[in-house]
Design an enzyme around this catalytic site. Sequence first.
Site, PDB file in Angstrom:
ATOM      1  N   PHE A 143      -1.593   4.188   4.648  1.00  0.00           N
ATOM      2  CA  PHE A 143      -1.556   3.249   5.771  1.00  0.00           C
ATOM      3  C   PHE A 143      -0.741   3.902   6.872  1.00  0.00           C
ATOM      4  CE2 PHE A 143       0.085  -0.004   8.529  1.00  0.00           C
ATOM      5  CZ  PHE A 143      -1.050  -0.767   8.764  1.00  0.00           C
ATOM      6  N   ASP A 228       4.807  10.908   7.597  1.00  0.00           N
ATOM      7  CA  ASP A 228       4.897   9.606   8.236  1.00  0.00           C
ATOM      8  C   ASP A 228       6.039   8.843   7.574  1.00  0.00           C
ATOM      9  OD1 ASP A 228       4.700   6.950   8.967  1.00  0.00           O
ATOM     10  OD2 ASP A 228       2.509   6.862   8.855  1.00  0.00           O
ATOM     11  N   LYS A 257       9.420   1.890  13.736  1.00  0.00           N
ATOM     12  CA  LYS A 257      10.000   0.683  13.156  1.00  0.00           C
ATOM     13  C   LYS A 257      11.512   0.603  13.356  1.00  0.00           C
ATOM     14  CE  LYS A 257       6.249  -0.390   9.952  1.00  0.00           C
ATOM     15  NZ  LYS A 257       5.637  -1.399  10.833  1.00  0.00           N
TER      16      LYS A 257
END
Length: 401
Positions: A143, A228, A257
């Site tokens: 994801f 990531d 984030k």
Amino acid sequence: MPGTPTHEHVTLAEDWVASNYSPLPVVIESAEGAWVTDVEGRRYLDALAGYSALNFGHLHPALVGAARAQLDRLTLTSRAFHSDRLGPFCRDLAMLAGKELVLPMNTGAEAVETAIKTARRWGYEVKGVPDGRARIVVMAGNFHGRTTTIISFSDDPVAHDHYGPYTPGFDIVPFGHLEALEAAITDETVAVLLEPVQGEAGVIIPPEGWLRGVRELTRSRNVLMIADEIQSGLGRTGTTFACGFEDVVPDVYVLGKALGGGIVPVSAVVADRDVLGVFTPGSHGSTFGGNPLATAVGQAVVGLLSTGEYQQQARRLGVQLEAGLRSLVGRGVDAVRCRGLWAGVDLDPALMTGREASHRLLEHGVLVKDTHGSTVRIAPPLVVTEADIQILLDAFGAILH
């Protein structure tokens, strides 16, 4: 709307908001640290932390202070001009990552897109891959975001289906399978893109030594290793970056984030000059990327991480979290995967789904999120206490009876 009850807020949202989410029936009005309060005055332990965007909790005073001070000075210039906040932020983030350059963006998906563009341009201009032929190897269960290019290499039908035609140039191999990765790499491969721990998939931890194997393989084949770390990085797993568990330093970090402190969207691609140096003025950009408000908060986040305090907190309380969750295995819990303050809990499907567990935990004052059937993700802010973790564990035990 002060005084408006939960059901009216929920109804209003259902009437006016596109249904791309299915939130739990709680309406949060205020928050501090690891705790939130709903519109009717009930308090909940936030054990999701905005998918790790709130690693430092809600309204951390240092981060709110940085944002408030910057709001009174300057919020946006665009990158057409310099600001006094951009250079210091990029310097500090590069030093934290042990790299030479930072390309600041906004959302995580934007940073992943930037990393893909970086890898392709590097492949054509540095590695010498014929133009238009670059390929990137990605992992099953990945994801990385929601853009059309990113969902093109997702194997989650909910994220992928009915958005074609899809972007070519990606090869999917099993996560944690080094031999399959080696077989997939060709002379046209420019990068391997991976999550050191797969978050959306259910906090999936690769076999020990796999990250080191990927690092050695990519280096030997002249392929970029792109990590990531949007969810796994910035203290979540007990190290600054999850790759650090195996002392691995990728060619490229993709961050987001928690970099915005739960206040503003901040993301970045961090690499050395021989990689990010492929960009030239006008070849990539973002109006809001690196804006003064974002970089002021981002620099404060880097400052919090530079002490090592939060990484140590995640390691220490992660031990308590993992031990408590593992004690529930065989009592309604099938499996637990934990790294720092990040856990995936597989429930017995015959007992309840992850969604049902989330509703039951809500009733016990704990907020979590389900994924993939009977799995629950747990990611409390790194500012939680031992007492907070025990509240979470007690609530989990209570819903299993």
